[in-house]
Design a protein around this motif. Sequence first.
Motif, PDB file in Angstrom:
ATOM      1  N   LEU A  79       0.865  -1.181   0.000  1.00  0.00           N
ATOM      2  CA  LEU A  79       0.000   0.000   0.000  1.00  0.00           C
ATOM      3  C   LEU A  79       0.901   1.230   0.000  1.00  0.00           C
ATOM      4  CD1 LEU A  79      -3.012   0.954   0.285  1.00  0.00           C
ATOM      5  CD2 LEU A  79      -2.511   1.211   2.731  1.00  0.00           C
ATOM      6  N   ILE A  80       0.751   2.096  -1.006  1.00  0.00           N
ATOM      7  CA  ILE A  80       1.618   3.284  -1.091  1.00  0.00           C
ATOM      8  C   ILE A  80       0.843   4.591  -0.993  1.00  0.00           C
ATOM      9  CG2 ILE A  80       3.409   2.075  -2.388  1.00  0.00           C
ATOM     10  CD1 ILE A  80       2.330   3.505  -4.922  1.00  0.00           C
ATOM     11  N   ALA A  81      -0.503   4.522  -0.998  1.00  0.00           N
ATOM     12  CA  ALA A  81      -1.312   5.736  -0.852  1.00  0.00           C
ATOM     13  C   ALA A  81      -2.636   5.360  -0.199  1.00  0.00           C
ATOM     14  CB  ALA A  81      -1.559   6.405  -2.208  1.00  0.00           C
ATOM     15  N   ARG A  82      -3.226   6.288   0.536  1.00  0.00           N
ATOM     16  CA  ARG A  82      -4.532   6.061   1.165  1.00  0.00           C
ATOM     17  C   ARG A  82      -5.625   6.271   0.120  1.00  0.00           C
ATOM     18  NH1 ARG A  82      -2.857   3.391   5.507  1.00  0.00           N
ATOM     19  NH2 ARG A  82      -1.325   4.574   6.718  1.00  0.00           N
ATOM     20  N   ALA A 131      -5.066  -1.339  13.748  1.00  0.00           N
ATOM     21  CA  ALA A 131      -4.222  -0.267  13.228  1.00  0.00           C
ATOM     22  C   ALA A 131      -4.191  -0.297  11.706  1.00  0.00           C
ATOM     23  CB  ALA A 131      -2.803  -0.412  13.768  1.00  0.00           C
ATOM     24  N   PRO A 132      -4.078   0.859  11.058  1.00  0.00           N
ATOM     25  CA  PRO A 132      -4.005   0.886   9.599  1.00  0.00           C
ATOM     26  C   PRO A 132      -2.690   0.286   9.102  1.00  0.00           C
ATOM     27  CG  PRO A 132      -3.584   3.068  10.491  1.00  0.00           C
ATOM     28  CD  PRO A 132      -4.014   2.223  11.638  1.00  0.00           C
ATOM     29  N   VAL A 133      -2.719  -0.192   7.871  1.00  0.00           N
ATOM     30  CA  VAL A 133      -1.498  -0.653   7.224  1.00  0.00           C
ATOM     31  C   VAL A 133      -0.600   0.557   6.974  1.00  0.00           C
ATOM     32  CG1 VAL A 133      -0.536  -1.723   5.140  1.00  0.00           C
ATOM     33  CG2 VAL A 133      -2.654  -2.614   6.156  1.00  0.00           C
ATOM     34  N   GLU A 134       0.650   0.456   7.341  1.00  0.00           N
ATOM     35  CA  GLU A 134       1.583   1.539   7.106  1.00  0.00           C
ATOM     36  C   GLU A 134       1.903   1.645   5.619  1.00  0.00           C
ATOM     37  OE1 GLU A 134       2.731   3.738   9.245  1.00  0.00           O
ATOM     38  OE2 GLU A 134       1.688   2.854  10.967  1.00  0.00           O
ATOM     39  N   LEU A 135       1.989   2.869   5.121  1.00  0.00           N
ATOM     40  CA  LEU A 135       2.345   3.060   3.720  1.00  0.00           C
ATOM     41  C   LEU A 135       3.738   2.494   3.465  1.00  0.00           C
ATOM     42  CD1 LEU A 135       1.001   6.658   2.953  1.00  0.00           C
ATOM     43  CD2 LEU A 135      -0.123   4.445   2.587  1.00  0.00           C
ATOM     44  N   MET A 192      -6.843   0.130   5.059  1.00  0.00           N
ATOM     45  CA  MET A 192      -6.185   1.078   4.161  1.00  0.00           C
ATOM     46  C   MET A 192      -6.362   2.525   4.622  1.00  0.00           C
ATOM     47  SD  MET A 192      -7.305  -0.539   0.480  1.00  0.00           S
ATOM     48  CE  MET A 192      -7.041  -2.280   0.109  1.00  0.00           C
ATOM     49  N   SER A 193      -7.240   2.734   5.591  1.00  0.00           N
ATOM     50  CA  SER A 193      -7.593   4.073   6.053  1.00  0.00           C
ATOM     51  C   SER A 193      -6.980   4.355   7.414  1.00  0.00           C
ATOM     52  CB  SER A 193      -9.118   4.203   6.131  1.00  0.00           C
ATOM     53  OG  SER A 193      -9.499   5.376   6.806  1.00  0.00           O
ATOM     54  N   THR A 194      -6.804   5.630   7.719  1.00  0.00           N
ATOM     55  CA  THR A 194      -6.322   6.019   9.046  1.00  0.00           C
ATOM     56  C   THR A 194      -7.465   6.314  10.015  1.00  0.00           C
ATOM     57  OG1 THR A 194      -6.158   8.320   8.320  1.00  0.00           O
ATOM     58  CG2 THR A 194      -4.162   6.969   8.155  1.00  0.00           C
ATOM     59  N   ALA A 195      -8.700   6.128   9.567  1.00  0.00           N
ATOM     60  CA  ALA A 195      -9.837   6.360  10.464  1.00  0.00           C
ATOM     61  C   ALA A 195      -9.771   5.403  11.657  1.00  0.00           C
ATOM     62  CB  ALA A 195     -11.145   6.159   9.704  1.00  0.00           C
ATOM     63  N   LYS A 196     -10.231   5.852  12.800  1.00  0.00           N
ATOM     64  CA  LYS A 196     -10.197   5.037  14.009  1.00  0.00           C
ATOM     65  C   LYS A 196     -10.991   3.765  13.803  1.00  0.00           C
ATOM     66  CE  LYS A 196     -11.018   5.139  18.991  1.00  0.00           C
ATOM     67  NZ  LYS A 196     -11.494   5.928  20.149  1.00  0.00           N
TER      68      LYS A 196
END
Length: 339
Positions: free
Chosen positions: A8-11, A61-65, A53-57
């Motif tokens: 994953l390179i972008a949200r 935890a979200p996947v790190e880019l 894939m999102s940083t929403a709560k």
Amino acid sequence: METTQIQLIARPHGEPMDTDFAVVKIGLPELEDGDVLLRVLYLSLDPYMRGRMSTAKSYAAPVELGTVMVGATVCEVIESRADSLAPGDVVLSYSGWQTHTVAKARHVRKLDPEAAPISTALGVLGMPGFTAYGGLLEIGRPQRHETVVVAAATGPVGSAVGQIARIKGARAVGIAGGPEKCRALLDEFGFDAAVDHRAPDFEDQLAAAVPDGIDVYFENVGGGVADAVTPLLNRFARIPVCGLVSAYNATEAPTGPDRLPAFMRRILTSSLTVRGFIQDEFVPTRYDDFLRDMSEWIRDGSVAYREDVVVGLENAPEAFRGMLAGRNFGKVLIRIGDR
């Protein structure tokens, strides 16, 4: 040894695009004591991945880019420095979107290829099957002659929900998209009724399919399907909230009036039980029973399942988009290696 990964390179904003991912090759570390080198055979694609894939709560935890996309896998051991596993063994792991990985033997579970097709460890005998089993029996608690309605009913969770409901003596009504899927609900999965949410008279069809109202609604979709179900809920109905796939790619709030106050009033006046859940909540109390029961139901034909297999790791992003849009039919798997 190298592995090919999809990172994953972008949200994503809305539907995930090819530009949100990158295919990269990286070297793998040398094995240490207790390690195994794994070759991925099958990768599971599941709706929860959109949230990662999102940083929403959220609950995870979200996947790190710049890191490999997460996901459950079935793998073959090709080298081992662990006494418990040998080359050729097949295991369930959480290797993600890649072709090979090094893992600790204690973090994988050995599978018996003679007991069931190995792909089922990612579907009906895996997380989706357990999601259906735990959510329905722990929260839905279907009783004989009650009516259970499930959305996304031909998916791996929904199809299992309906079939388990029937095993428990309840009446199963499935909601799916299109005539083909509705026919499969009746002919293949043994539901008592099927309703096409794409039909122009969907709400009328649903009401006709549940003449005695709805006692359990297993929520996978949300949106317009949930709006049609709510007026039909009986007093003391139970709603296990498993997913809300209709909103996963949303980029803005839904239009129209705020429907939450009316829904809250319905919860109050009809004494409804609404509970969201994540399947691992039920592992300590239900998982052993699930493996025993579901294995037996598959053997005796009480539970049927479908798999939608896409060949090639490079096709994972497109298959994932299709799954969120309902273009798949059954449990979505990416076949990466042959055995």
